[in-house]
Design an enzyme around this catalytic site. Structure first.
Site, PDB file in Angstrom:
ATOM      1  CG  ASN A 199       4.505   3.957  -5.334  1.00 25.35           C
ATOM      2  OD1 ASN A 199       4.445   3.897  -6.562  1.00 25.35           O
ATOM      3  ND2 ASN A 199       5.612   3.689  -4.649  1.00 25.35           N
ATOM      4  CD1 TRP A 200      -1.537   3.661  -8.159  1.00 23.49           C
ATOM      5  CD2 TRP A 200      -1.925   3.408 -10.344  1.00 23.49           C
ATOM      6  NE1 TRP A 200      -2.760   4.222  -8.423  1.00 23.49           N
ATOM      7  CE2 TRP A 200      -3.023   4.089  -9.774  1.00 23.49           C
ATOM      8  CE3 TRP A 200      -1.943   3.152 -11.718  1.00 23.49           C
ATOM      9  CZ2 TRP A 200      -4.127   4.495 -10.512  1.00 23.49           C
ATOM     10  CZ3 TRP A 200      -3.041   3.564 -12.461  1.00 23.49           C
ATOM     11  CH2 TRP A 200      -4.126   4.221 -11.866  1.00 23.49           C
ATOM     12  CE  LYS A 201       5.530   0.016  -3.962  1.00 23.25           C
ATOM     13  NZ  LYS A 201       6.087  -0.854  -2.939  1.00 23.25           N
TER      14      LYS A 201
ATOM     15  CG  HIS B 185       9.785   3.885  -3.299  1.00 20.74           C
ATOM     16  ND1 HIS B 185      10.168   2.571  -3.192  1.00 20.74           N
ATOM     17  CD2 HIS B 185       8.549   3.968  -2.747  1.00 20.74           C
ATOM     18  CE1 HIS B 185       9.205   1.882  -2.613  1.00 20.74           C
ATOM     19  NE2 HIS B 185       8.199   2.708  -2.331  1.00 20.74           N
TER      20      HIS B 185
ATOM     21  CD  GLU C 272       9.442  -0.925  -4.305  1.00 20.39           C
ATOM     22  OE1 GLU C 272       8.883  -0.276  -5.201  1.00 20.39           O
ATOM     23  OE2 GLU C 272       8.803  -1.546  -3.425  1.00 20.39           O
TER      24      GLU C 272
ATOM     25  CD  GLU D 287       7.103   4.302   1.324  1.00 22.12           C
ATOM     26  OE1 GLU D 287       5.891   4.144   1.201  1.00 22.12           O
ATOM     27  OE2 GLU D 287       7.915   4.065   0.422  1.00 22.12           O
TER      28      GLU D 287
ATOM     29  N   GLY E  65       5.721  -4.190   1.197  1.00 18.31           N
ATOM     30  CA  GLY E  65       5.360  -5.374   0.421  1.00 18.31           C
ATOM     31  C   GLY E  65       5.472  -6.674   1.200  1.00 18.31           C
TER      32      GLY E  65
ATOM     33  CB  SER F  75       2.261  -3.730   5.049  1.00 20.41           C
ATOM     34  OG  SER F  75       3.242  -4.468   4.354  1.00 20.41           O
TER      35      SER F  75
ATOM     36  N   GLY G 172       1.090   1.087  -1.231  1.00 20.71           N
ATOM     37  CA  GLY G 172       1.489   0.329  -2.414  1.00 20.71           C
ATOM     38  C   GLY G 172       0.378  -0.617  -2.828  1.00 20.71           C
TER      39      GLY G 172
HETATM   40  P1  13P Z   1       3.157  -1.685   0.241  1.00 17.63           P
HETATM   41  O1  13P Z   1       1.960  -0.893   0.707  1.00 17.63           O
HETATM   42  O2  13P Z   1       2.845  -2.626  -0.888  1.00 17.63           O
HETATM   43  O3  13P Z   1       3.880  -2.308   1.384  1.00 17.63           O
HETATM   44  O4  13P Z   1       4.178  -0.619  -0.413  1.00 17.63           O
HETATM   45  C1  13P Z   1       4.487   0.528   0.292  1.00 17.63           C
HETATM   46  C2  13P Z   1       5.261   1.445  -0.576  1.00 17.63           C
HETATM   47  O5  13P Z   1       6.372   1.154  -0.961  1.00 17.63           O
HETATM   48  C3  13P Z   1       4.610   2.700  -0.975  1.00 17.63           C
HETATM   49  O6  13P Z   1       5.502   3.553  -1.623  1.00 17.63           O
END
Ligand code: 13P
Length: 250
Positions: A9-11, A95, A97, A165, A171, A211, A232
């Protein structure tokens, strides 16, 4: 046999040009796997150029969000029809976020999951508890609630992936211990077995996210109920994403 799924997931990272360079390098270096699917979910602006590069290549394309109507006066939204048309196969729905920054509710997520699948794509439903909820011993209650509400009146479970998640692990560099993740994955599988049936539950892909990195991927993938990961930060560099894709169950 079900295939595992390693998803990135590149966000909100990478311009279209940066995305093209990244994907070309990934394709040059990726090995051929029979037992796992590889998925990348770039931002909307990169989807079209990347879809052209990925045609008939061993990496699948996903979107990070979608609206639940095919067209109409919804300024700023992207429809499932638009995604399907350019070859998107997966859509991340709900998600944390999206839930926590943009106020998405389980009701909205339910509509997104249904519409994504109705349009012939697979939905990756994200669920997870916050730190204070875990500390109060509410993890299972939160997960059960999110899953039941997000899957209300949804029966096309073959096209569903669930990603666990935990919000406190996203993050933060703080990964759930493999056994902590496994415990929730078992709970999710049992819940799906109760809501649907045992066969669906056994075939369901349940991803862990939060993470994930080259240092912990092998340990996580050792767990029986972890069928893949949603990555992420560590999917943004070719070297680290390739190492995660190349996990080994020792
Ligand atoms: P991180 O791997 O940066 O913790 O993010 C996880 C995530 O939200 C994947 O959708």
């Amino acid at each position: 046999m079900k295939k595992f799924l390693i998803a990135g997931n590149w966000k909100m990272h990478k311009t279209p040009n940066e995305s093209i360079i990244f994907v070309n390098e990934l394709l040059r270096r990726i090995k051929d796997y029979k037992d796992r699917d590889i998925l990348i979910c770039p931002p909307f602006t990169s989807l079209y150029p990347i879809s052209q590069i990925l045609k008939d290549r061993p990496i699948k394309l996903g979107a990070q969000n979608v609206y639940f109507e095919n067209e109409g006066p919804y300024t700023g939204e992207i429809s499932p029809l638009m995604l399907k048309d350019i070859g998107v196969e997966y859509v991340i729905c709900g998600h944390s976020e999206r839930r926590n920054i943009f106020g998405e509710t389980d009701e909205i997520i339910n509509k997104k999951v249904k519409k994504t699948v109705e349009m012939g794509m697979k939905a990756i439903l994200c669920v997870g508890e916050k730190l204070e909820e875990r500390e109060k011993g509410k993890t299972f209650e939160i997960i059960e609630n999110q899953i039941k509400k997000s899957l209300e009146n949804f029966d096309n479970i073959e096209n569903l992936v669930i990603a666990y998640e935990p919000v406190w692990a996203i993050g933060t560099g703080k990964t759930a211990q493999p056994s902590q993740a496994e415990e929730v994955h078992i709970f999710i599988r049992e819940l799906i077995s109760r809501i649907y049936n045992k066969e669906f539950a056994e075939n369901l892909i349940i991803l862990y996210g939060g993470s994930v990195k080259p240092e912990n991927i092998d340990q996580l993938m050792k767990e029986k109920n972890i069928d893949g990961v949603l990555v992420g930060n560590a999917c943004l560099k070719v070297d680290s994403f390739l190492r995660i894709i190349d996990y080994k169950i020792l």
